[in-house]
Scaffold this motif. Structure first.
Motif, PDB file in Angstrom:
ATOM      1  N   ALA A  33       6.907  -2.761 -14.095  1.00 55.47           N
ATOM      2  CA  ALA A  33       5.841  -2.215 -15.119  1.00 55.47           C
ATOM      3  C   ALA A  33       6.121  -0.773 -15.546  1.00 55.47           C
ATOM      4  O   ALA A  33       5.595  -0.312 -16.342  1.00 55.47           O
ATOM      5  CB  ALA A  33       4.652  -2.844 -14.737  1.00 55.47           C
ATOM      6  N   ARG A  34       6.637  -0.046 -14.543  1.00 58.62           N
ATOM      7  CA  ARG A  34       6.941   1.413 -14.838  1.00 58.62           C
ATOM      8  C   ARG A  34       8.145   1.699 -16.028  1.00 58.62           C
ATOM      9  O   ARG A  34       8.629   2.495 -16.303  1.00 58.62           O
ATOM     10  CB  ARG A  34       7.124   1.923 -13.595  1.00 58.62           C
ATOM     11  N   LEU A  35       9.014   0.397 -16.050  1.00 58.82           N
ATOM     12  CA  LEU A  35      10.389   0.593 -16.601  1.00 58.82           C
ATOM     13  C   LEU A  35      10.321  -0.254 -18.086  1.00 58.82           C
ATOM     14  O   LEU A  35      11.102   0.226 -18.887  1.00 58.82           O
ATOM     15  CB  LEU A  35      11.539   0.029 -15.795  1.00 58.82           C
ATOM     16  N   VAL A  36       9.735  -1.268 -18.132  1.00 60.59           N
ATOM     17  CA  VAL A  36       9.637  -1.826 -19.609  1.00 60.59           C
ATOM     18  C   VAL A  36       7.919  -2.007 -19.984  1.00 60.59           C
ATOM     19  O   VAL A  36       7.091  -2.093 -19.247  1.00 60.59           O
ATOM     20  CB  VAL A  36      10.004  -3.351 -19.354  1.00 60.59           C
ATOM     21  N   PRO A  37       7.961  -2.130 -21.441  1.00 59.99           N
ATOM     22  CA  PRO A  37       6.682  -2.327 -22.104  1.00 59.99           C
ATOM     23  C   PRO A  37       5.993  -3.577 -21.620  1.00 59.99           C
ATOM     24  O   PRO A  37       6.771  -4.567 -21.233  1.00 59.99           O
ATOM     25  CB  PRO A  37       6.891  -2.273 -23.494  1.00 59.99           C
ATOM     26  N   GLU A  38       4.566  -3.837 -21.755  1.00 56.54           N
ATOM     27  CA  GLU A  38       3.931  -4.949 -21.330  1.00 56.54           C
ATOM     28  C   GLU A  38       4.449  -6.338 -22.104  1.00 56.54           C
ATOM     29  O   GLU A  38       4.466  -7.222 -21.417  1.00 56.54           O
ATOM     30  CB  GLU A  38       2.243  -4.817 -21.679  1.00 56.54           C
ATOM     31  N   ALA A  92       0.916  -0.933  -0.159  1.00 57.12           N
ATOM     32  CA  ALA A  92       0.049   0.117  -0.029  1.00 57.12           C
ATOM     33  C   ALA A  92       1.016   1.250   0.032  1.00 57.12           C
ATOM     34  O   ALA A  92       0.397   2.223  -0.757  1.00 57.12           O
ATOM     35  CB  ALA A  92      -0.748   0.012   1.141  1.00 57.12           C
ATOM     36  N   ILE A  93       2.044   1.339   0.889  1.00 57.75           N
ATOM     37  CA  ILE A  93       2.918   2.406   0.960  1.00 57.75           C
ATOM     38  C   ILE A  93       3.364   2.651  -0.616  1.00 57.75           C
ATOM     39  O   ILE A  93       3.837   3.545  -1.200  1.00 57.75           O
ATOM     40  CB  ILE A  93       3.933   2.172   1.893  1.00 57.75           C
ATOM     41  N   ALA A  94       3.554   1.535  -1.376  1.00 58.57           N
ATOM     42  CA  ALA A  94       4.414   1.635  -2.568  1.00 58.57           C
ATOM     43  C   ALA A  94       3.410   2.285  -3.690  1.00 58.57           C
ATOM     44  O   ALA A  94       3.938   2.696  -4.650  1.00 58.57           O
ATOM     45  CB  ALA A  94       4.895   0.287  -3.180  1.00 58.57           C
ATOM     46  N   ASP A  95       2.241   2.154  -3.272  1.00 58.72           N
ATOM     47  CA  ASP A  95       1.224   2.873  -4.241  1.00 58.72           C
ATOM     48  C   ASP A  95       0.997   4.274  -3.912  1.00 58.72           C
ATOM     49  O   ASP A  95       0.337   4.861  -4.748  1.00 58.72           O
ATOM     50  CB  ASP A  95      -0.166   2.153  -4.313  1.00 58.72           C
ATOM     51  N   THR A  96       1.570   4.960  -2.824  1.00 58.05           N
ATOM     52  CA  THR A  96       1.039   6.225  -2.250  1.00 58.05           C
ATOM     53  C   THR A  96       2.669   7.048  -2.115  1.00 58.05           C
ATOM     54  O   THR A  96       2.291   8.398  -1.836  1.00 58.05           O
ATOM     55  CB  THR A  96       0.472   6.061  -1.054  1.00 58.05           C
ATOM     56  N   VAL A  97       3.745   6.566  -2.503  1.00 59.55           N
ATOM     57  CA  VAL A  97       4.895   7.367  -2.199  1.00 59.55           C
ATOM     58  C   VAL A  97       5.733   7.278  -3.275  1.00 59.55           C
ATOM     59  O   VAL A  97       5.448   6.238  -4.514  1.00 59.55           O
ATOM     60  CB  VAL A  97       5.726   7.042  -1.070  1.00 59.55           C
ATOM     61  N   ASP A  98       6.941   7.821  -3.168  1.00 61.96           N
ATOM     62  CA  ASP A  98       7.959   7.489  -4.206  1.00 61.96           C
ATOM     63  C   ASP A  98       8.570   6.053  -4.172  1.00 61.96           C
ATOM     64  O   ASP A  98       9.195   5.967  -3.133  1.00 61.96           O
ATOM     65  CB  ASP A  98       9.282   8.578  -4.443  1.00 61.96           C
ATOM     66  N   ARG A  99       8.730   5.316  -5.021  1.00 67.57           N
ATOM     67  CA  ARG A  99       8.979   3.904  -4.763  1.00 67.57           C
ATOM     68  C   ARG A  99      10.509   3.623  -4.935  1.00 67.57           C
ATOM     69  O   ARG A  99      11.083   2.947  -4.119  1.00 67.57           O
ATOM     70  CB  ARG A  99       8.533   2.974  -6.044  1.00 67.57           C
ATOM     71  N   ARG A 100      11.292   4.548  -5.566  1.00 72.05           N
ATOM     72  CA  ARG A 100      12.648   4.756  -5.358  1.00 72.05           C
ATOM     73  C   ARG A 100      13.137   4.975  -3.918  1.00 72.05           C
ATOM     74  O   ARG A 100      14.111   4.308  -3.279  1.00 72.05           O
ATOM     75  CB  ARG A 100      13.345   5.707  -6.231  1.00 72.05           C
ATOM     76  N   THR A 101      12.599   5.932  -3.212  1.00 77.47           N
ATOM     77  CA  THR A 101      12.759   6.161  -1.664  1.00 77.47           C
ATOM     78  C   THR A 101      12.419   5.062  -0.818  1.00 77.47           C
ATOM     79  O   THR A 101      13.196   4.833  -0.018  1.00 77.47           O
ATOM     80  CB  THR A 101      12.005   7.588  -1.382  1.00 77.47           C
ATOM     81  N   TRP A 143      20.199   3.970  -5.905  1.00 79.61           N
ATOM     82  CA  TRP A 143      20.039   5.492  -5.793  1.00 79.61           C
ATOM     83  C   TRP A 143      20.021   5.930  -7.218  1.00 79.61           C
ATOM     84  O   TRP A 143      19.441   7.191  -7.476  1.00 79.61           O
ATOM     85  CB  TRP A 143      21.321   6.021  -5.160  1.00 79.61           C
ATOM     86  N   ARG A 144      20.726   5.027  -8.176  1.00 77.77           N
ATOM     87  CA  ARG A 144      20.753   5.743  -9.643  1.00 77.77           C
ATOM     88  C   ARG A 144      19.412   5.529 -10.288  1.00 77.77           C
ATOM     89  O   ARG A 144      19.139   5.967 -11.417  1.00 77.77           O
ATOM     90  CB  ARG A 144      21.940   4.864  -9.975  1.00 77.77           C
ATOM     91  N   LEU A 145      18.297   5.011  -9.725  1.00 72.17           N
ATOM     92  CA  LEU A 145      17.073   4.599 -10.521  1.00 72.17           C
ATOM     93  C   LEU A 145      16.310   6.087 -10.396  1.00 72.17           C
ATOM     94  O   LEU A 145      16.516   6.868  -9.748  1.00 72.17           O
ATOM     95  CB  LEU A 145      16.222   3.631  -9.488  1.00 72.17           C
ATOM     96  N   PRO A 146      15.445   6.113 -11.408  1.00 70.61           N
ATOM     97  CA  PRO A 146      14.797   7.353 -11.581  1.00 70.61           C
ATOM     98  C   PRO A 146      13.825   7.546 -10.237  1.00 70.61           C
ATOM     99  O   PRO A 146      13.193   6.248  -9.724  1.00 70.61           O
ATOM    100  CB  PRO A 146      13.992   7.418 -13.022  1.00 70.61           C
ATOM    101  N   THR A 147      13.117   8.743  -9.912  1.00 73.26           N
ATOM    102  CA  THR A 147      12.001   8.886  -8.934  1.00 73.26           C
ATOM    103  C   THR A 147      10.806   8.378  -9.579  1.00 73.26           C
ATOM    104  O   THR A 147      10.662   8.473 -10.831  1.00 73.26           O
ATOM    105  CB  THR A 147      11.903  10.415  -8.594  1.00 73.26           C
ATOM    106  N   MET A 148       9.978   7.682  -8.854  1.00 76.08           N
ATOM    107  CA  MET A 148       8.710   7.037  -9.122  1.00 76.08           C
ATOM    108  C   MET A 148       7.647   7.306  -8.311  1.00 76.08           C
ATOM    109  O   MET A 148       7.115   6.433  -7.735  1.00 76.08           O
ATOM    110  CB  MET A 148       8.840   5.568  -9.336  1.00 76.08           C
TER     111      MET A 148
END
Length: 426
Positions: free
Chosen positions: A145-150, A83-92, A203-208
């Motif tokens: 799923a935010r990084l690669v196509p379906e 649930a947290i992963a759906d409401t905050v920046d996943r990288r953080t 750390w090098r991942l983009p913000t999400m």
């Protein structure tokens, strides 16, 4: 003619060898590489904890209890972490949870180094470790799923699973070789160091942040909404049910420490048989992953999962009936290959059939099932073995997988009929 023959050979090879197209996406490549260093280290701890508990108590029942203790934080924090992963920046969230896993790993090393010999301390630190793990895993999976196509989700799942299995193969083998030489504390230390090293890659991942742009606190209502979403989608529900059947009824790993010593002749301090038993399932899974170039071409993914789970159950039956170490390893490896195929398609189904705003919560349920199922199996198999013996516990569990699988497919036939979208590159 030679050019045409070479082209056909490359096509045939590409249909068998693992599909690496997702690695062309830089962000996914960083996420994938962050798992490389830790894949072996985490498995050292996975061997060290049950071995340490068995050394202190001499009982497979207590090894099973360790699985039960780890289950509670997996249930609670797996769901809440999703649930947290759906409401905050996943990288953080990935960074914070990785730090927590590293700190708990360091404390596991310290208690072993000081030779406290306290089951309570080991179990407490295991619970803390699993709480952070339960937050980390749904977040990591929801990112894909935010990084690669379906259409690249099945090969992405194969790449991730194969790397994890690489560590799961060589980690236990290294543990079996290192235990008599360096002891338990060093195994914990190596895992801790590896976890610290991967922080830079994360750390090098983009913000999400959430696609809605709204960052907020996650609460009980978010978790409940995730279950409502799941209950309304029979295909997703069935994918969890069949995996629970496979893991709870059929995962025999709590029996490995006792069988290594009393069935296959390891010395009391640990040895090669223990390492081989823990490594056998990942060996089969790794080989299946390396030869998974064909997985993206299978559209009837639900049927593929059902067949794979059935093979897993039969392989566990064979393991329980084995009187030789190498026959036992062969059956476990077959089961591992089947489990990898099942995992690839279940992961792809979950990623493709879930909207992004629910993906973290469903991945939380996925984490509870994938990690919590074997923990329940540790508890049930450990106490079953204490009552009827290790061979009967393993054989009966494998047979139960097949029976319950047939019943699940009869009750949820939509899963058997599920078809994935076609790959545009075909």
């Amino acid at each position: 003619m030679r050019t045409g023959s070479a082209r056909r050979s490359r096509t045939l090879l590409g249909s068998v060898v693992i599909d690496t197209r997702p690695l062309r996406v830089p962000a996914f490549r960083r996420l994938w590489l962050s798992s490389v260093v830790t894949s072996i280290g985490s498995q050292l701890t996975a061997v060290a904890v049950p071995k340490q508990v068995f050394d202190i108590t001499g009982s497979s029942g207590y090894v099973g209890l360790a699985g039960g203790v780890a289950l509670v934080p997996l249930l609670v924090f797996g769901l809440w972490g999703g649930a947290i992963a759906d409401t905050v920046d996943r990288r953080t969230l990935l960074l914070v949870s990785n730090v927590g896993i590293a700190v708990s790993g360091a404390l596991l090393w310290l208690q072993a180094f000081l030779a406290l010999d306290s089951v309570a301390v080991v179990l407490l630190l295991l619970a803390v470790n699993q709480a952070f793990f339960a937050v980390n895993m749904p977040t990591r999976n929801a990112v894909v799923a935010r990084l690669v196509p379906e259409h690249l989700l099945p090969p992405a799942a194969a790449l991730t699973g194969t790397m994890m299995m690489f560590g799961a193969v060589f980690g236990p083998l290294a543990a079996g070789a290192l235990l008599p030489v360096v002891g338990l504390s060093t195994l914990y230390l190596v895992d801790t160091v590896a976890l610290v090293l991967v922080l830079w890659a994360v750390w090098r991942l983009p913000t999400m942040p959430p696609l809605s742009g709204q960052v907020r606190r996650a609460g009980l209502r978010d978790v409940v909404d995730g279950f409502r979403y799941l209950a309304a989608r029979k295909v997703l529900l069935a994918s969890f049910v069949v995996d629970l059947i496979a893991m709870i009824a059929g995962m025999p790993r709590a029996l490995f420490p006792e069988m290594a010593e009393r069935t296959f002749g390891d010395p009391p301090g640990g040895g090669a048989a223990l390492g081989w038993l823990f490594a056998a399932i990942p060996i089969g899974a790794l080989l299946a992953g390396l030869m998974s170039g064909w997985v993206g071409r299978v559209r009837r993914q639900g049927a593929a999962v059902v067949v794979a789970v059935g093979v897993w159950g039969l392989a566990v039956v064979g393991f329980g009936l084995s009187g030789s170490l190498w026959l036992a390893v062969a059956f476990l490896a077959l089961g591992g290959a089947a489990d990898m195929v099942s995992s690839i398609y279940r992961t792809a189904i979950l990623q493709a059939a879930t909207t992004d705003e629910m993906r973290g919560r469903l991945q939380g349920v996925f984490t509870v099932v994938v990690a919590g199922g074997p923990r329940l199996a540790d508890l049930t198999h450990g106490w079953a073995a204490a009552g009827v013996g290790t061979a009967a516990a393993a054989t009966g569990g494998g047979a139960l997988v097949v029976v319950l699988l047939v019943l699940a497919v009869a009750l949820l036939p939509a899963f058997w009929r599920y078809r994935a979208a076609a790959d545009p590159d075909d």
